[in-house]
Motif scaffolding. Structure first.
Motif, PDB file in Angstrom:
ATOM      1  N   ARG A  59       0.829  -1.210   0.000  1.00 47.23           N
ATOM      2  CA  ARG A  59       0.000   0.000   0.000  1.00 47.23           C
ATOM      3  C   ARG A  59       0.862   1.258   0.000  1.00 47.23           C
ATOM      4  N   LEU A  60       0.204   2.344  -0.409  1.00 54.35           N
ATOM      5  CA  LEU A  60       0.870   3.648  -0.372  1.00 54.35           C
ATOM      6  C   LEU A  60       0.363   4.375   0.867  1.00 54.35           C
ATOM      7  N   ARG A  61       1.294   4.841   1.681  1.00 56.29           N
ATOM      8  CA  ARG A  61       0.915   5.487   2.938  1.00 56.29           C
ATOM      9  C   ARG A  61       1.254   6.974   2.844  1.00 56.29           C
ATOM     10  N   LEU A  62       0.271   7.825   3.191  1.00 56.61           N
ATOM     11  CA  LEU A  62       0.467   9.281   3.105  1.00 56.61           C
ATOM     12  C   LEU A  62       0.113   9.917   4.454  1.00 56.61           C
ATOM     13  N   ARG A  63       0.950  10.843   4.882  1.00 54.44           N
ATOM     14  CA  ARG A  63       0.637  11.553   6.121  1.00 54.44           C
ATOM     15  C   ARG A  63       1.109  13.000   5.996  1.00 54.44           C
ATOM     16  N   GLY A  64       0.204  13.912   6.303  1.00 58.65           N
ATOM     17  CA  GLY A  64       0.547  15.327   6.257  1.00 58.65           C
ATOM     18  C   GLY A  64       1.253  15.773   7.522  1.00 58.65           C
ATOM     19  N   GLU A  65       1.790  16.992   7.455  1.00 62.59           N
ATOM     20  CA  GLU A  65       2.532  17.504   8.618  1.00 62.59           C
ATOM     21  C   GLU A  65       1.617  17.642   9.827  1.00 62.59           C
ATOM     22  N   HIS A  66       0.350  18.049   9.564  1.00 64.28           N
ATOM     23  CA  HIS A  66      -0.593  18.270  10.661  1.00 64.28           C
ATOM     24  C   HIS A  66      -1.771  17.323  10.534  1.00 64.28           C
TER      25      HIS A  66
ATOM     26  N   ILE B 118      -0.445  21.392   1.730  1.00 71.68           N
ATOM     27  CA  ILE B 118      -0.230  20.240   2.627  1.00 71.68           C
ATOM     28  C   ILE B 118       1.195  19.740   2.422  1.00 71.68           C
ATOM     29  N   THR B 119       1.955  19.773   3.503  1.00 72.14           N
ATOM     30  CA  THR B 119       3.316  19.237   3.426  1.00 72.14           C
ATOM     31  C   THR B 119       3.296  17.774   3.856  1.00 72.14           C
ATOM     32  N   LEU B 120       3.615  16.907   2.904  1.00 72.60           N
ATOM     33  CA  LEU B 120       3.622  15.474   3.233  1.00 72.60           C
ATOM     34  C   LEU B 120       4.905  15.128   3.969  1.00 72.60           C
ATOM     35  N   VAL B 121       4.760  14.574   5.147  1.00 73.85           N
ATOM     36  CA  VAL B 121       5.939  14.119   5.895  1.00 73.85           C
ATOM     37  C   VAL B 121       6.129  12.615   5.739  1.00 73.85           C
ATOM     38  N   GLU B 122       5.139  11.985   5.144  1.00 69.32           N
ATOM     39  CA  GLU B 122       5.282  10.546   4.898  1.00 69.32           C
ATOM     40  C   GLU B 122       4.608  10.231   3.575  1.00 69.32           C
ATOM     41  N   LEU B 123       5.343   9.632   2.658  1.00 68.95           N
ATOM     42  CA  LEU B 123       4.793   9.199   1.370  1.00 68.95           C
ATOM     43  C   LEU B 123       5.606   7.973   0.971  1.00 68.95           C
ATOM     44  N   ALA B 124       5.092   6.810   1.344  1.00 69.48           N
ATOM     45  CA  ALA B 124       5.926   5.609   1.189  1.00 69.48           C
ATOM     46  C   ALA B 124       5.075   4.410   0.808  1.00 69.48           C
ATOM     47  N   ARG B 125       5.694   3.553   0.004  1.00 69.78           N
ATOM     48  CA  ARG B 125       5.037   2.280  -0.292  1.00 69.78           C
ATOM     49  C   ARG B 125       5.367   1.336   0.861  1.00 69.78           C
ATOM     50  N   THR B 126       4.342   0.649   1.398  1.00 71.74           N
ATOM     51  CA  THR B 126       4.573  -0.289   2.507  1.00 71.74           C
ATOM     52  C   THR B 126       4.145  -1.681   2.075  1.00 71.74           C
ATOM     53  N   ALA B 127       5.015  -2.638   2.339  1.00 66.46           N
ATOM     54  CA  ALA B 127       4.677  -4.023   2.016  1.00 66.46           C
ATOM     55  C   ALA B 127       3.782  -4.577   3.111  1.00 66.46           C
TER      56      ALA B 127
END
Lengths: 264, 327
Positions: free
Chosen positions: B246-253, B302-311
């Protein structure tokens, strides 16, 4: 089959079977021989010797040398039965049956090898027991002033040989019954009390109430083989019927062994 | 029974990805393999295919039918129905294939009063194996120094290693290990994992049964998954895990979350919330789209602090497969 026999001999290095077969049998014969000579009286119909066995005069005959050995046959048979049953049922209790059957899938071959190895070990242990009994007999003969001139004669040795072969046939029958029960019951905690209860007290209790028991019950038939027949059963009948019963038990166990799943 | 290649597959009821077909002969192949005990179906029409040369995990919870299946493959339990081959030989003729199979079934079982070496000698004699092989396998599993100690004095880890030594005695083409890490401490598990890997490097096909999915994930490149006696999945481990990445996204806030979710929905995606982050199924999102999402989020403040593919973990994938209606 040869591999199965050799593998079984490898297992017999364990202390428990060694002690049971290699040491207890001779000790039993020593005790029996000492008791036989110690309690023998001058008159065959008097004294405690009359209850347990022969008189001093009878002990001086050609057959006297191995009377102590023969006197233990029933107990020896029971011991062999228990040892065979425990060593067999233990394969399931310990889970080693899985190991054995993944190395040799022919189940009959595995247990035929076990039977052959255990019977061979029993034959050796009986030789040891016989030798120890003979030595004890000489010591006790000296102590009780029993003449031994008839012992090491041709007749005496024939007696000894016949006593040994009868004891071996009886113990072998008991052993195969034990192995069959071990396969059928597959639990040491069950097979030991069941086998002991039936072949020791129950058969004899029933025999006291029903004289025909001695002609049909497997343990009593095997005892009759060891004692060269009884008043109710000839040696020939005991041998034929006793071994037939053993063969039936072995056949039933073999069928069960081939068919039942190994789940333990 | 034919041994032609067939593609790894998920069970019909699941919605899992089709895995890459694997050519070559099968080490194990079964068709409709079933075992019923007193009306209770323990193994239910298993159609397994294990390609030769893989390290396979046989996965399922306790009671899923793994051990019974392995016992059927080893000739210890008679199938109620179905057929199969091991190393190309029908299950009805275990005597023809067991000399080429090594197995450790459930807890290791040996003669407690005999030494490790003597126990192996008994089995070597029964198998017709040379004495020298006993020394070899003791060395392989690292038990040479304790070979003459009685088995009853061994730790659980040593008992397991002796069990594997016994399985290796005949230099097998197929090694079947049933729960080899059961009861081991973390260090023992690591050592067992390394041992299995080292054995597999020498060439045999290895089938490791376990209910510890994280362990299987680290060791096995092929999976056979069962649940309640039925097949859930079989195929490459990587294929199964890729299907769940999956692709995981998390904003700064944390307050960015609703706006970020709206942004994704406008692109036709369906995000799932995972705490302060959002998750997207990764299978159809290429790198170009990921970059576009990043730019669009920045444009929206929106500043993304996390944008990663996770197995996905094997545990998650197994759960998804079972929840997918296998029963």
């Amino acid at each position: 089959m040869t591999r199965a026999i050799r593998a079984e001999f490898g297992k017999l290095r364990r202390p428990a079977p060694l002690v049971a077969v290699g040491a207890v049998l001779p000790v039993l014969t020593v005790v029996a021989t000492v008791a036989l000579f110690a309690t023998a009286g001058n008159d065959p119909d008097s004294g405690p010797g009359a209850v347990f066995g022969p008189s001093l005069g009878q002990l001086a005959t050609a057959g006297g040398l191995t009377r102590g050995f023969s006197a233990t046959s029933a107990v020896l048979g029971l011991l062999v039965l228990i040892v065979f049953a425990v060593l067999t049922a233990n394969e399931w209790n310990q889970g080693t049956i899985r190991l054995l059957l993944t190395r040799e899938p022919n189940r009959i071959r595995v247990f035929a090898g076990k039977a052959a190895a255990l019977l061979a070990a029993t034959a050796v242990a009986l030789v040891l027991a016989l030798v120890v009994s003979v030595l004890t007999a000489y010591v006790m003969a000296a102590a009780r002033d029993v003449p031994t001139g008839a012992w090491l004669t041709g007749a005496g040795l024939r007696h000894a040989g016949a006593d040994y072969l009868r004891a071996l046939a009886s113990a072998g029958g008991y052993g195969l019954l034990g192995l069959s029960l071990g396969i059928l019951i597959r639990s040491t905690t069950v097979v030991v009390p069941v086998a002991f209860a039936w072949f020791f007290p129950l058969e004899h209790i029933i025999q006291n109430a029903w004289a025909g028991a001695g002609r049909w019950f497997p343990g009593l038939l095997l005892d009759a083989i060891a004692t060269d027949g009884t008043s109710g059963t000839s040696f020939g009948r005991a041998l034929a019927l006793g071994l037939a019963v053993v063969a039936v038990f072995a056949a039933v166990a073999a069928v069960d062994l081939r068919r039942r799943d190994i789940t333990g | 029974m034919p041994t032609q290649a067939s593609p790894p597959q998920a069970a019909p009821a699941s919605t899992e990805p089709a895995a890459t077909p694997v050519p070559g002969p099968a080490a194990i192949e079964t068709t409709g393999l079933t075992k019923v005990y007193g009306g209770r179906t323990v193994v239910d029409h298993l159609d397994l295919r294990l390609p030769a040369g893989v390290v396979a995990g046989f996965v399922g919870p306790n009671g899923a039918g793994k051990s019974t299946t392995l016992r059927m493959l080893l000739g210890l339990v008679r199938p109620s129905s179905g057929a199969g081959t091991v190393l190309g030989v029908p299950l009805e003729r275990p005597g023809d294939y067991l000399p080429r199979v090594g197995a450790l079934i459930e807890a290791p079982a040996f003669y407690p009063a005999l030494s490790g070496r003597a126990n192996l000698r008994v089995l070597a004699t029964l198998s017709g194996v040379e004495e020298g092989q006993v020394l070899n396998v003791l060395e392989t599993v690292g038990l040479t120094a304790r070979a003459d100690d009685r088995y009853r004095a061994y730790s659980l880890g040593m008992k397991q290693r002796l069990g594997i030594a016994a399985a290796l005695l005949t230099d097998p083409d197929l090694l079947i290990l049933d729960e080899p890490t059961n009861g081991l401490d973390p260090q023992g598990i690591i050592e067992m994992r390394e041992l299995i890997r080292a054995i597999a490097d020498d060439g045999p096909t290895v089938l490791v049964s376990s209910h510890l999915l994280s362990e299987v994930q680290q060791v096995c490149d092929w999976l056979l998954m069962v649940e309640a006696g039925r097949q859930v999945y079989q195929g490459r481990t990587a294929d199964l895990l890729a299907g769940g990445s999956r692709l995981r996204l998390r904003g700064e806030h944390a307050a960015d979350l609703p706006a970020l979710a709206d942004l994704l929905r406008r692109r036709g995606l369906e995000p799932e919330r995972d705490g302060a982050a959002l998750l997207l199924p990764d299978g159809t999102i290429g790198d170009g789209e990921v970059a576009a999402i990043s730019r669009e989020a920045a444009g929206a403040g929106i500043t993304l602090v996390e944008l990663a593919r996770t197995a996905a973990s094997l545990e998650e994938r197994y759960g998804a497969l079972v929840a997918g209606g296998v029963r």
